[in-house]
Design an enzyme around this catalytic site. Structure first.
Site, PDB file in Angstrom:
ATOM      1  N   LYS A 105      46.099  44.288  42.887  1.00  0.00           N
ATOM      2  CA  LYS A 105      45.389  44.810  41.070  1.00  0.00           C
ATOM      3  C   LYS A 105      45.745  44.894  40.963  1.00  0.00           C
ATOM      4  CE  LYS A 105      42.689  43.075  45.074  1.00  0.00           C
ATOM      5  NZ  LYS A 105      42.242  41.571  44.328  1.00  0.00           N
ATOM      6  N   GLY A 127      36.476  46.122  47.438  1.00  0.00           N
ATOM      7  CA  GLY A 127      35.669  47.733  48.006  1.00  0.00           C
ATOM      8  C   GLY A 127      35.817  48.436  48.257  1.00  0.00           C
ATOM      9  N   LYS A 144      37.760  53.969  34.172  1.00  0.00           N
ATOM     10  CA  LYS A 144      36.195  54.746  34.145  1.00  0.00           C
ATOM     11  C   LYS A 144      35.301  54.049  35.040  1.00  0.00           C
ATOM     12  CE  LYS A 144      33.636  55.964  30.374  1.00  0.00           C
ATOM     13  NZ  LYS A 144      33.885  57.634  31.492  1.00  0.00           N
ATOM     14  N   LEU A 175      32.197  52.804  35.891  1.00  0.00           N
ATOM     15  CA  LEU A 175      30.730  52.249  35.382  1.00  0.00           C
ATOM     16  C   LEU A 175      29.606  52.661  35.765  1.00  0.00           C
ATOM     17  CD1 LEU A 175      32.788  49.295  34.174  1.00  0.00           C
ATOM     18  CD2 LEU A 175      32.122  50.724  32.928  1.00  0.00           C
ATOM     19  N   GLU A 218      36.578  38.128  38.368  1.00  0.00           N
ATOM     20  CA  GLU A 218      34.990  39.031  38.374  1.00  0.00           C
ATOM     21  C   GLU A 218      35.013  40.132  37.516  1.00  0.00           C
ATOM     22  OE1 GLU A 218      34.717  38.651  43.593  1.00  0.00           O
ATOM     23  OE2 GLU A 218      35.508  41.216  42.253  1.00  0.00           O
ATOM     24  N   GLU A 258      38.561  41.735  38.896  1.00  0.00           N
ATOM     25  CA  GLU A 258      39.643  41.046  40.278  1.00  0.00           C
ATOM     26  C   GLU A 258      39.074  39.732  39.818  1.00  0.00           C
ATOM     27  OE1 GLU A 258      38.166  41.812  44.257  1.00  0.00           O
ATOM     28  OE2 GLU A 258      38.569  43.929  43.663  1.00  0.00           O
ATOM     29  N   ARG A 283      40.728  31.862  45.387  1.00  0.00           N
ATOM     30  CA  ARG A 283      40.049  30.634  46.026  1.00  0.00           C
ATOM     31  C   ARG A 283      38.764  29.998  46.224  1.00  0.00           C
ATOM     32  NH1 ARG A 283      38.235  35.545  47.727  1.00  0.00           N
ATOM     33  NH2 ARG A 283      36.104  35.792  48.298  1.00  0.00           N
ATOM     34  N   VAL A 298      32.226  31.767  49.098  1.00  0.00           N
ATOM     35  CA  VAL A 298      30.455  31.023  49.675  1.00  0.00           C
ATOM     36  C   VAL A 298      30.024  30.704  48.667  1.00  0.00           C
ATOM     37  CG1 VAL A 298      29.561  31.886  51.075  1.00  0.00           C
ATOM     38  CG2 VAL A 298      31.694  32.918  51.819  1.00  0.00           C
TER      39      VAL A 298
END
Ligand code: MV4
Length: 447
Positions: A116, A164, A200, A202, A274, A286, A290, A293
């Protein structure tokens, strides 16, 4: 050219990929565990190979078994679906070494986005707006200095994380040492890598993601956004395209930023960038390398088959459309139908005694379920996706209400009743929700 695709997955996504292959005249090979011998993806594929016992580690995640199944059947390409091996760089490399085409990005790009910190640095270098935060890894001894520079509250994230896991908020300097220590030990336990970074925090963002596809030669397109803010414990529940929060100018602007970034890195395949979106600003978090869904809502509003595009670019054929040719039309919503209790989300495997899928204009049901199907307890609880399209968001919501009334799944618990509630909720009707809305709603309406 790709002439035979092995689908290294199960359930609704295995069927989804199989359908695209059939439309392109490509032969299909299903693989399955012993628990999935009766699955629809096995029945509908041209050939199938049993690759092991029920646990995923020994079947759907077993790279040697999957390569062996390719060798036995003569498959020249593998589609990994989502989950399982879809973002496994080693798998892409091993297939390469065997002369088998991985229908996805290069191993190098998978690895780049899997970490990440490097993903965020790469995004920033490519001109994508990112969340203000640390410059790379943060060590415990530097945490306070970095946090003061960013400004509290801050969020500690695992560099090997995503979805997460291994995240901790520090509201003030008093919380910081503990947040960093907990994030590091959770990251070490979960990923075998205790490196963390800081951002930071959010407080009330939406989760908005941009769909992109690149041809690997420096050409790339975006297909607009999906709003996936309605989640519970990092599991998406309801997704929509377009986002109720964006107008066409915002959509085309952030979409172009993402497409331009993908051109610069010569990205190949489908991907999702994202963002958190708060007070009119986008912040990269991120990139997923792929098919996701929720890709069907993008297909509904663009008419573009994303799996066709994946197969085309994997074979070197290039994209079938240019950015200028893409027309965004109407509104689509996806409801994830899980075999779970609709309030507690506790899995509910078992036999489906009755199954009737809805139909009519603007309705798509992607599911491997059927009457008499026994849902095994070994895998995720997604048993189907309901995708509804309308010319406007209001039409889409009215159609969804009709369609939810029509859907029959008996014998197990499903999340369908939750959608019956959501469709009648005023905040949902107004499109007025953020990433915390669903968990707050569930807590507030607890029986
Ligand atoms: C954040 C955030 C607030 N501020 N980053 C959670 C999953 C991971 N992909 C990123 N996540 C978050 N990152 C900053 N700087 C809040 C979340 C977050 C979240 C994000 C998207 C969807 C649902 C979420 C639920 C809780 C927290």
């Amino acid at each position: 050219m790709i002439s035979k695709v092995l689908i290294a997955n199960r359930g609704e996504i295995a069927l989804r990929v199989l359908r695209a292959c059939k439309e392109l005249g490509i032969a299909t090979v299903a693989v399955h565990s012993t628990a999935d011998a009766d699955a629809m993806h096995v029945r509908l594929a041209d050939e199938s190979v049993c690759i092991g016992p029920p646990p995923s580690r020994e079947s759907y995640l077993n790279i040697h078994q999957i390569v062996a199944a390719c060798e036995i059947t003569g498959a020249d390409a593998v589609h990994p679906g989502y989950g399982f091996l879809s973002e496994n760089a080693k798998f892409a490399e091993i297939l390469d070494a065997h002369g088998i085409t991985f229908i996805g990005p290069t191993a190098e790009h998978i690895r780049l986005m899997g970490d990440k910190i490097t993903a965020k640095q790469t995004a920033q270098e490519l001109g994508i707006p990112v969340v203000p935060g640390s410059d790379g890894e943060v060590k415990p001894e530097n945490a306070l200095e970095v946090a003061r520079k960013i400004g509290f509250p801050v969020l500690i994230k695992a560099t090997a994380g995503g979805g997460g896991r291994g995240m901790k908020v520090a509201r003030s300097a008093a919380d910081l040492d503990e947040a960093v220590a907990t994030a590091r030990s959770e990251a070490a336990a979960a990923f075998g890598n205790d490196a963390v970074y800081m951002e930071k925090y959010l407080g009330h963002p939406r989760h908005i993601e941009i769909q992109i596809v690149g041809d690997g030669f420096g050409n790339a397109i975006h297909l607009g956004e999906r709003d996936c803010s309605l989640q519970r414990r990092h599991q998406k529940v309801w997704e929509e395209a377009n986002s109720p929060a964006l107008n066409v100018e915002q959509r085309m602007k952030i979409g172009q930023v993402c497409a331009d970034a993908m051109k610069k890195m010569k990205y190949r395949g489908a991907g999702t960038i994202e963002f958190l979106y708060e007070d009119g600003e986008f912040y990269f978090i991120e990139m997923n390398t792929r098919l996701q869904v929720e890709h069907p809502i993008t297909e509904a509003i663009t008419g573009i088959d994303l799996v066709h595009e994946q197969i085309r670019v994997a074979s070197g054929a290039g994209l079938s459309v240019t950015q200028e040719e893409i027309e965004f039309s109407g509104h689509a919503i996806e409801c994830r139908i899980n075999a779970e209790d609709p309030r507690t989300f506790v899995p509910s495997p078992g036999t489906i005694t009755h199954f009737h899928a809805p139909g009519g204009l603007g309705v798509r049901v992607d599911s491997g379920a059927y009457q008499g199907y026994k849902i095994p307890p070994y895998y995720d609880s997604l048993i189907g996706k309901l995708i509804v399209h309308g010319r406007t968001r209001v039409e889409c919501m009215m159609r969804l209400r009709r369609v939810l009334d029509e859907f029959v799944i008996d014998g197990i618990k499903t999340t369908l009743p939750l959608f019956q509630e959501l469709i009648s909720n005023q905040d949902i009707a107004n499109g007025d929700y953020d990433i915390h809305w669903l968990e707050n709603y569930l807590a507030k309406t607890k029986a």
